[in-house]
Design a protein around this motif. Sequence first.
Motif, PDB file in Angstrom:
ATOM      1  N   LEU A 123       8.464  10.730   6.722  1.00 59.07           N
ATOM      2  CA  LEU A 123       7.949  11.868   7.495  1.00 59.07           C
ATOM      3  C   LEU A 123       6.602  12.313   6.918  1.00 59.07           C
ATOM      4  O   LEU A 123       6.203  11.861   5.848  1.00 59.07           O
ATOM      5  N   PRO A 124       5.906  13.218   7.603  1.00 58.70           N
ATOM      6  CA  PRO A 124       4.634  13.698   7.064  1.00 58.70           C
ATOM      7  C   PRO A 124       4.768  14.202   5.623  1.00 58.70           C
ATOM      8  O   PRO A 124       5.738  14.892   5.291  1.00 58.70           O
ATOM      9  N   ALA A 125       3.814  13.839   4.791  1.00 55.00           N
ATOM     10  CA  ALA A 125       3.728  14.225   3.374  1.00 55.00           C
ATOM     11  C   ALA A 125       4.748  13.520   2.491  1.00 55.00           C
ATOM     12  O   ALA A 125       4.934  13.879   1.337  1.00 55.00           O
ATOM     13  N   GLU A 126       5.406  12.493   3.040  1.00 52.05           N
ATOM     14  CA  GLU A 126       6.381  11.746   2.241  1.00 52.05           C
ATOM     15  C   GLU A 126       5.764  10.389   1.875  1.00 52.05           C
ATOM     16  O   GLU A 126       5.679   9.499   2.720  1.00 52.05           O
ATOM     17  N   PRO A 127       5.314  10.231   0.630  1.00 55.10           N
ATOM     18  CA  PRO A 127       4.616   8.987   0.294  1.00 55.10           C
ATOM     19  C   PRO A 127       5.575   7.807   0.194  1.00 55.10           C
ATOM     20  O   PRO A 127       6.664   7.924  -0.369  1.00 55.10           O
ATOM     21  N   VAL A 128       5.170   6.676   0.753  1.00 59.96           N
ATOM     22  CA  VAL A 128       6.009   5.472   0.671  1.00 59.96           C
ATOM     23  C   VAL A 128       5.159   4.238   0.424  1.00 59.96           C
ATOM     24  O   VAL A 128       3.992   4.181   0.800  1.00 59.96           O
ATOM     25  N   GLU A 129       5.794   3.283  -0.204  1.00 58.00           N
ATOM     26  CA  GLU A 129       5.150   1.990  -0.396  1.00 58.00           C
ATOM     27  C   GLU A 129       5.508   1.122   0.806  1.00 58.00           C
ATOM     28  O   GLU A 129       6.681   1.004   1.156  1.00 58.00           O
ATOM     29  N   ALA A 151       0.841  -1.195   0.000  1.00 55.45           N
ATOM     30  CA  ALA A 151       0.000   0.000   0.000  1.00 55.45           C
ATOM     31  C   ALA A 151       0.874   1.241   0.000  1.00 55.45           C
ATOM     32  O   ALA A 151       1.932   1.260   0.621  1.00 55.45           O
ATOM     33  N   THR A 152       0.427   2.252  -0.726  1.00 52.22           N
ATOM     34  CA  THR A 152       1.100   3.538  -0.661  1.00 52.22           C
ATOM     35  C   THR A 152       0.459   4.332   0.468  1.00 52.22           C
ATOM     36  O   THR A 152      -0.749   4.544   0.476  1.00 52.22           O
ATOM     37  N   VAL A 153       1.289   4.718   1.413  1.00 50.55           N
ATOM     38  CA  VAL A 153       0.798   5.406   2.600  1.00 50.55           C
ATOM     39  C   VAL A 153       1.349   6.825   2.620  1.00 50.55           C
ATOM     40  O   VAL A 153       2.523   7.057   2.299  1.00 50.55           O
ATOM     41  N   LEU A 154       0.496   7.752   2.973  1.00 45.41           N
ATOM     42  CA  LEU A 154       0.932   9.129   3.169  1.00 45.41           C
ATOM     43  C   LEU A 154       0.677   9.474   4.629  1.00 45.41           C
ATOM     44  O   LEU A 154      -0.463   9.477   5.087  1.00 45.41           O
ATOM     45  N   ILE A 155       1.760   9.694   5.339  1.00 49.67           N
ATOM     46  CA  ILE A 155       1.655   9.993   6.761  1.00 49.67           C
ATOM     47  C   ILE A 155       1.331  11.485   6.947  1.00 49.67           C
ATOM     48  O   ILE A 155       1.880  12.330   6.231  1.00 49.67           O
ATOM     49  N   LEU A 192       9.722  -0.275   3.888  1.00 47.63           N
ATOM     50  CA  LEU A 192       9.117   0.836   3.171  1.00 47.63           C
ATOM     51  C   LEU A 192      10.108   1.345   2.137  1.00 47.63           C
ATOM     52  O   LEU A 192      11.317   1.254   2.327  1.00 47.63           O
ATOM     53  N   CYS A 193       9.568   1.833   1.027  1.00 48.27           N
ATOM     54  CA  CYS A 193      10.449   2.384   0.009  1.00 48.27           C
ATOM     55  C   CYS A 193       9.769   3.530  -0.719  1.00 48.27           C
ATOM     56  O   CYS A 193       8.551   3.671  -0.682  1.00 48.27           O
ATOM     57  N   ASP A 194      10.592   4.375  -1.337  1.00 52.06           N
ATOM     58  CA  ASP A 194      10.048   5.520  -2.058  1.00 52.06           C
ATOM     59  C   ASP A 194       9.642   5.103  -3.464  1.00 52.06           C
ATOM     60  O   ASP A 194       9.725   3.923  -3.820  1.00 52.06           O
ATOM     61  N   GLU A 195       9.232   6.078  -4.255  1.00 53.91           N
ATOM     62  CA  GLU A 195       8.710   5.748  -5.581  1.00 53.91           C
ATOM     63  C   GLU A 195       9.738   5.054  -6.473  1.00 53.91           C
ATOM     64  O   GLU A 195       9.402   4.218  -7.311  1.00 53.91           O
ATOM     65  N   GLY A 196      11.006   5.386  -6.280  1.00 50.93           N
ATOM     66  CA  GLY A 196      12.047   4.768  -7.083  1.00 50.93           C
ATOM     67  C   GLY A 196      12.428   3.378  -6.594  1.00 50.93           C
ATOM     68  O   GLY A 196      13.367   2.779  -7.094  1.00 50.93           O
ATOM     69  N   GLY A 197      11.735   2.859  -5.585  1.00 49.59           N
ATOM     70  CA  GLY A 197      12.021   1.535  -5.075  1.00 49.59           C
ATOM     71  C   GLY A 197      13.186   1.502  -4.100  1.00 49.59           C
ATOM     72  O   GLY A 197      13.656   0.439  -3.710  1.00 49.59           O
TER      73      GLY A 197
END
Length: 382
Positions: free
Chosen positions: A322-328, A283-287, A310-315
Amino acid sequence: PNYTSVSNLSNLLNVRIEKLVRDLTRLGFSDVSHNYILSREYIELILQEYNYEIDDRVSTLTWENVYAELKSAVNPKNLERRPPIVTIMGHVDHGKTTILDYLRKTAVVAQESGGITQHIGAFQIETPVSGRKITFLDTPGHSAFLKMRQRGATITDIVVLVVSAEDSLMPQTLEAIKHVRASGNELIIAITKIDKISKRERDKAIDRVNNDLLSHDISIEKVGGDVQVIPISARTGENMDLLEESIVVLSDLMDLKAENATNTVAEGFILESEVKKTVGNTATVLITKGTLQKGKVFVCGNTYCKVRSLCDEGGRAKLKALPAEPVEVLGWKELPQTGDEVIQVKSEALAKKYVAKRQALVQSEKHAGDVKKINEQRCSEA
Ligand code: GDP
Ligand code: MG
């Protein structure tokens, strides 16, 4: 509720179901099973038996309240600046995807990774001029967007409304304006495709868009209003830096803040979710508050997650978000649903307890609905 099931009531009362069934039998109920439906008068009777205040226990136990129990109050002292969350809207073919692609491309280059873009529903960039972070939501995020709006919640801080210099305002542009007004988001206008218009004709095209915006009561800067209008080309990149800095300036005016301490009870929401062949539920979560870290436990609707990775968009693997940082995020028991709230709990045991409570609530609501339907049928037959 006016009805609830025995299993739900045992959850609400925190009484073992076997004991509740025994007590009910003693009170004169026969053939009591777990999904036996109790009407309100019986619920009240039982609550008296257990010495509970009636309305407090029964009518306030909605899932929202269960969630509210888990949340912690905001501590103003711990508030830190957070990046703005931006959605791009506009008429079809006016350039939404092209802008996102441009931003993604430049972000990847800046990180020197060259890694394959995974394309999760949101990504963060660092602006080339001021080096500030901006979070952009991609189109798949829109379903989360809509679902949350039904609950009166909003994901986005700022909407960038694209308007093609060739077409000016079109039906979906007007729809988007309505949406922005209803949601209370801040607005920036990007006039797109200016590279397609000769230098000589540009001012005229921009004026046309400005006038059309004015006629729809958008108070643009040109007439002393606060809505910035930036002519851009996502193809050549012209003024894209200006657009990014406009977002930064607006976000500073909005004074966007969130608690980001590790020990704050973290909250956020699901932007999208998917079962992946190799890794299972993702799931992509946005804190929106606190931090998301490996090992932390989160409840979400009917499921929970002990964060495995958890990983960022680039894998790229990350230690925390942190808040507003989307992660998978990996580690979900069941697939969580788009738009659902995510809240940190202390332990996996607690998460299990809340999920059971939630399931009982959902079931009892369903049962109540069934009983109501049967009663209505009986009434109409009589
Ligand atoms: P969307 O439907 O809003 O996502 O629009 P797209 O981003 O898919 O753009 C529609 C078409 O317009 C595509 O063929 C793009 O290449 C083109 N386009 C979008 N922005 C620009 C621009 O700034 N300049 C030029 N020349 N073409 C653009
Ligand atoms: Mg598109």
